[in-house]
Design a protein around this motif. Structure first.
Motif, PDB file in Angstrom:
ATOM      1  N   ARG A 174       0.838  -1.206   0.000  1.00 19.91           N
ATOM      2  CA  ARG A 174       0.000   0.000   0.000  1.00 19.91           C
ATOM      3  C   ARG A 174       0.870   1.252   0.000  1.00 19.91           C
ATOM      4  N   ASP A 175       0.598   2.126  -0.933  1.00 18.68           N
ATOM      5  CA  ASP A 175       1.261   3.420  -0.996  1.00 18.68           C
ATOM      6  C   ASP A 175       0.239   4.462  -0.557  1.00 18.68           C
ATOM      7  N   ALA A 176       0.410   4.982   0.665  1.00 21.32           N
ATOM      8  CA  ALA A 176      -0.546   5.943   1.215  1.00 21.32           C
ATOM      9  C   ALA A 176      -0.570   7.239   0.414  1.00 21.32           C
ATOM     10  N   ALA A 219       8.834  -1.246  -4.784  1.00 20.90           N
ATOM     11  CA  ALA A 219      10.064  -0.521  -5.143  1.00 20.90           C
ATOM     12  C   ALA A 219      10.061   0.871  -4.517  1.00 20.90           C
ATOM     13  N   ARG A 220       8.896   1.529  -4.511  1.00 20.59           N
ATOM     14  CA  ARG A 220       8.808   2.853  -3.880  1.00 20.59           C
ATOM     15  C   ARG A 220       9.018   2.752  -2.368  1.00 20.59           C
ATOM     16  N   TRP A 221       8.435   1.715  -1.763  1.00 16.28           N
ATOM     17  CA  TRP A 221       8.632   1.522  -0.326  1.00 16.28           C
ATOM     18  C   TRP A 221      10.115   1.317  -0.029  1.00 16.28           C
ATOM     19  N   SER A 222      10.758   0.491  -0.832  1.00 14.61           N
ATOM     20  CA  SER A 222      12.176   0.204  -0.639  1.00 14.61           C
ATOM     21  C   SER A 222      13.018   1.469  -0.776  1.00 14.61           C
ATOM     22  N   ALA A 223      12.750   2.254  -1.805  1.00 11.02           N
ATOM     23  CA  ALA A 223      13.529   3.484  -2.023  1.00 11.02           C
ATOM     24  C   ALA A 223      13.345   4.462  -0.863  1.00 11.02           C
ATOM     25  N   ARG A 224      12.100   4.662  -0.429  1.00  7.28           N
ATOM     26  CA  ARG A 224      11.841   5.580   0.696  1.00  7.28           C
ATOM     27  C   ARG A 224      12.509   5.078   1.974  1.00  7.28           C
ATOM     28  N   THR A 225      12.415   3.782   2.213  1.00  8.41           N
ATOM     29  CA  THR A 225      12.996   3.219   3.424  1.00  8.41           C
ATOM     30  C   THR A 225      14.516   3.309   3.385  1.00  8.41           C
ATOM     31  N   ALA A 226      15.111   3.012   2.250  1.00  7.87           N
ATOM     32  CA  ALA A 226      16.572   3.105   2.126  1.00  7.87           C
ATOM     33  C   ALA A 226      17.035   4.543   2.333  1.00  7.87           C
ATOM     34  N   ASP A 227      16.349   5.492   1.714  1.00  6.58           N
ATOM     35  CA  ASP A 227      16.736   6.902   1.881  1.00  6.58           C
ATOM     36  C   ASP A 227      16.630   7.332   3.344  1.00  6.58           C
ATOM     37  N   TRP A 228      15.525   6.957   3.989  1.00  3.91           N
ATOM     38  CA  TRP A 228      15.346   7.300   5.406  1.00  3.91           C
ATOM     39  C   TRP A 228      16.437   6.664   6.254  1.00  3.91           C
ATOM     40  N   PHE A 229      16.743   5.396   5.974  1.00  3.93           N
ATOM     41  CA  PHE A 229      17.722   4.694   6.793  1.00  3.93           C
ATOM     42  C   PHE A 229      19.111   5.290   6.623  1.00  3.93           C
ATOM     43  N   VAL A 230      19.475   5.656   5.407  1.00  2.96           N
ATOM     44  CA  VAL A 230      20.797   6.249   5.164  1.00  2.96           C
ATOM     45  C   VAL A 230      20.917   7.597   5.889  1.00  2.96           C
ATOM     46  N   VAL A 256      22.462  -0.509   2.193  1.00 13.67           N
ATOM     47  CA  VAL A 256      21.064  -0.478   2.649  1.00 13.67           C
ATOM     48  C   VAL A 256      20.080  -0.800   1.527  1.00 13.67           C
ATOM     49  N   ALA A 257      20.293  -0.263   0.337  1.00 13.64           N
ATOM     50  CA  ALA A 257      19.314  -0.408  -0.754  1.00 13.64           C
ATOM     51  C   ALA A 257      19.013  -1.865  -1.112  1.00 13.64           C
ATOM     52  N   PRO A 258      20.012  -2.731  -1.317  1.00 14.07           N
ATOM     53  CA  PRO A 258      19.673  -4.133  -1.641  1.00 14.07           C
ATOM     54  C   PRO A 258      18.914  -4.819  -0.511  1.00 14.07           C
ATOM     55  N   TYR A 259      19.265  -4.487   0.713  1.00 14.26           N
ATOM     56  CA  TYR A 259      18.592  -5.085   1.867  1.00 14.26           C
ATOM     57  C   TYR A 259      17.118  -4.671   1.898  1.00 14.26           C
ATOM     58  N   THR A 260      16.849  -3.379   1.750  1.00 23.97           N
ATOM     59  CA  THR A 260      15.459  -2.932   1.805  1.00 23.97           C
ATOM     60  C   THR A 260      14.664  -3.431   0.595  1.00 23.97           C
ATOM     61  N   TYR A 261      15.327  -3.628  -0.520  1.00 26.58           N
ATOM     62  CA  TYR A 261      14.635  -4.183  -1.686  1.00 26.58           C
ATOM     63  C   TYR A 261      14.197  -5.626  -1.418  1.00 26.58           C
ATOM     64  N   ALA A 262      15.019  -6.378  -0.691  1.00 22.48           N
ATOM     65  CA  ALA A 262      14.726  -7.793  -0.430  1.00 22.48           C
ATOM     66  C   ALA A 262      13.696  -7.992   0.685  1.00 22.48           C
ATOM     67  N   ILE A 263      13.553  -7.035   1.568  1.00 15.07           N
ATOM     68  CA  ILE A 263      12.698  -7.201   2.748  1.00 15.07           C
ATOM     69  C   ILE A 263      11.296  -7.717   2.424  1.00 15.07           C
ATOM     70  N   PRO A 264      10.533  -7.093   1.532  1.00 18.72           N
ATOM     71  CA  PRO A 264       9.168  -7.592   1.308  1.00 18.72           C
ATOM     72  C   PRO A 264       9.127  -9.033   0.809  1.00 18.72           C
ATOM     73  N   TYR A 265      10.078  -9.401  -0.026  1.00 17.04           N
ATOM     74  CA  TYR A 265      10.090 -10.750  -0.584  1.00 17.04           C
ATOM     75  C   TYR A 265      10.493 -11.789   0.460  1.00 17.04           C
ATOM     76  N   ALA A 299      -0.437  -2.142  -4.845  1.00 20.21           N
ATOM     77  CA  ALA A 299       0.104  -2.804  -6.028  1.00 20.21           C
ATOM     78  C   ALA A 299       1.532  -3.266  -5.762  1.00 20.21           C
ATOM     79  N   PHE A 300       1.958  -4.289  -6.508  1.00 25.11           N
ATOM     80  CA  PHE A 300       3.322  -4.770  -6.385  1.00 25.11           C
ATOM     81  C   PHE A 300       4.332  -3.690  -6.757  1.00 25.11           C
ATOM     82  N   GLY A 301       3.956  -2.774  -7.646  1.00 23.27           N
ATOM     83  CA  GLY A 301       4.839  -1.671  -8.015  1.00 23.27           C
ATOM     84  C   GLY A 301       5.193  -0.772  -6.846  1.00 23.27           C
ATOM     85  N   ASN A 302       4.374  -0.787  -5.820  1.00 26.66           N
ATOM     86  CA  ASN A 302       4.646   0.044  -4.641  1.00 26.66           C
ATOM     87  C   ASN A 302       5.820  -0.481  -3.815  1.00 26.66           C
TER      88      ASN A 302
END
Length: 153
Positions: free
Chosen positions: A34-36, A47-58, A68-77, A42-45
């Motif tokens: 869910r993209d608020a 990648a957006r969740w991962s990018a936002r989370t990686a940016d926040w974490f960095v 951080v980016a590869p880790y956050t990309y893998a999290i949902p899967y 959608a599944f497309g969200n």
């Protein structure tokens, strides 16, 4: 029903425990769909969740974006895989142990952010996962249980 050693009760109890962990991991995954901002699911969200989370974490930790980016990309899967494996009861002990290890890896990053409250909650969930992995011998109502029964026949 005659069940002097409580085998049926143990099996039902483990089924409930397995259902809890399955819904826990699947809801973690579905929450990221869910993209608020866009009000979409959608599944497309992911990648957006991962990018936002990686940016926040960095911004809030000493870890670099490259780590951080590869880790956050893998999290949902990872969460989806854990939820599905536990739901159907396939390689349940491995999935519960992997869930515990995954929580430890999350906690490393959260400790760098001094998020001790979340680490404490994750620690309880991690210990419960390890306890459930230890009790997996009662996992009769599962794919693992069916496979074990077939191997004995």
């Amino acid at each position: 029903m005659n069940d002097p050693d409580g085998t049926t009760q143990k099996r039902i109890s483990f089924l409930v425990l397995r259902a809890f962990f399955a819904q826990f991991w699947l809801l973690q995954f579905f929450g990221k769909l869910r993209d608020a901002d866009a009000n979409t699911i959608a599944f497309g969200n992911l990648a957006r969740w991962s990018a936002r989370t990686a940016d926040w974490f960095v911004r809030t930790s000493p870890l670099p974006h490259l780590a951080v980016a590869p880790y956050t990309y893998a999290i949902p899967y990872v969460e989806l895989a854990l939820g599905l494996l536990i739901l159907v009861g396939y390689r349940t002990r491995w999935a519960l142990s992997a869930a515990a290890a995954y929580l430890v890896s999350l906690d490393v990053g959260l400790m760098l952010q001094l998020k001790h409250d979340i680490v404490g909650i994750n620690t309880v969930t991690m210990l419960a996962s390890l306890l459930a992995a230890h009790l997996e011998k009662h996992n009769a109502f599962s794919l693992d249980g069916r496979l074990r029964a077939g191997a004995r026949a």
